[in-house]
Motif scaffolding. Sequence first.
Motif, PDB file in Angstrom:
ATOM      1  N   SER A  41       0.811  -1.211   0.000  1.00 43.22           N
ATOM      2  CA  SER A  41       0.000   0.000   0.000  1.00 43.22           C
ATOM      3  C   SER A  41       0.844   1.259   0.000  1.00 43.22           C
ATOM      4  CB  SER A  41      -0.920   0.003   1.229  1.00 43.22           C
ATOM      5  OG  SER A  41      -0.145   0.071   2.406  1.00 43.22           O
ATOM      6  N   ARG A  43       2.807   2.189   2.342  1.00 46.50           N
ATOM      7  CA  ARG A  43       3.009   2.667   3.713  1.00 46.50           C
ATOM      8  C   ARG A  43       4.031   1.800   4.403  1.00 46.50           C
ATOM      9  NH1 ARG A  43      -2.801   2.740   6.099  1.00 46.50           N
ATOM     10  NH2 ARG A  43      -3.468   1.829   4.192  1.00 46.50           N
ATOM     11  N   ARG A  45       6.866   1.840   8.103  1.00 44.27           N
ATOM     12  CA  ARG A  45       6.977   2.301   9.475  1.00 44.27           C
ATOM     13  C   ARG A  45       8.046   3.368   9.550  1.00 44.27           C
ATOM     14  NH1 ARG A  45       3.746   0.079  13.093  1.00 44.27           N
ATOM     15  NH2 ARG A  45       2.903  -1.909  12.551  1.00 44.27           N
ATOM     16  N   GLU A  51       3.187   4.028  12.171  1.00 44.10           N
ATOM     17  CA  GLU A  51       2.884   3.786  10.771  1.00 44.10           C
ATOM     18  C   GLU A  51       2.755   5.115  10.032  1.00 44.10           C
ATOM     19  OE1 GLU A  51      -0.385   1.394   8.157  1.00 44.10           O
ATOM     20  OE2 GLU A  51       0.166   0.677  10.120  1.00 44.10           O
ATOM     21  N   TYR A  52       3.365   5.177   8.861  1.00 45.22           N
ATOM     22  CA  TYR A  52       3.315   6.369   8.026  1.00 45.22           C
ATOM     23  C   TYR A  52       1.989   6.395   7.282  1.00 45.22           C
ATOM     24  CZ  TYR A  52       4.199   9.490   4.141  1.00 45.22           C
ATOM     25  OH  TYR A  52       4.089  10.495   3.223  1.00 45.22           O
ATOM     26  N   ARG A  53       1.308   7.521   7.340  1.00 48.99           N
ATOM     27  CA  ARG A  53       0.052   7.677   6.622  1.00 48.99           C
ATOM     28  C   ARG A  53       0.221   8.770   5.588  1.00 48.99           C
ATOM     29  NH1 ARG A  53      -4.921   8.286  10.235  1.00 48.99           N
ATOM     30  NH2 ARG A  53      -5.883   7.657   8.314  1.00 48.99           N
ATOM     31  N   GLU A  54      -0.232   8.499   4.379  1.00 51.99           N
ATOM     32  CA  GLU A  54      -0.147   9.479   3.313  1.00 51.99           C
ATOM     33  C   GLU A  54      -1.047  10.663   3.609  1.00 51.99           C
ATOM     34  OE1 GLU A  54       0.537   7.498  -0.931  1.00 51.99           O
ATOM     35  OE2 GLU A  54      -1.270   6.788   0.065  1.00 51.99           O
ATOM     36  N   THR A  55      -0.580  11.836   3.242  1.00 49.29           N
ATOM     37  CA  THR A  55      -1.418  13.035   3.357  1.00 49.29           C
ATOM     38  C   THR A  55      -2.397  13.039   2.190  1.00 49.29           C
ATOM     39  OG1 THR A  55       0.058  14.402   2.027  1.00 49.29           O
ATOM     40  CG2 THR A  55       0.489  14.307   4.425  1.00 49.29           C
TER      41      THR A  55
END
Length: 89
Positions: A41, A43, A45, A51-55
């Motif tokens: 996906s 994403r 860490r 966890e990295y979340r897309e803007t």
Amino acid sequence: MYYWDGGWAWMAFAPLLGIALIALAVWAVIRLTHGASGGASGRGRGWEGHEYRETPEEILDRRYASGEIDTDTYTEARDRLAAHRSSPR
């Protein structure tokens, strides 16, 4: 000679132990490779393990780059996001 009580138990337990060790090794390899590549996906860490979340802008850019949306839709959505970000809450 060579008699040890419980030998049958180890004979039954040894295959289960082997399967568990193989499963653990597979899990570790998948976990390490999945985390290093960021996953399917996109994403991964971060440094702290979060966890990295897309803007929203990154999602929009990705969708535009993949051809999922056209230029007019992209420009309109970018303008809406900019207006939403600048509005006071």
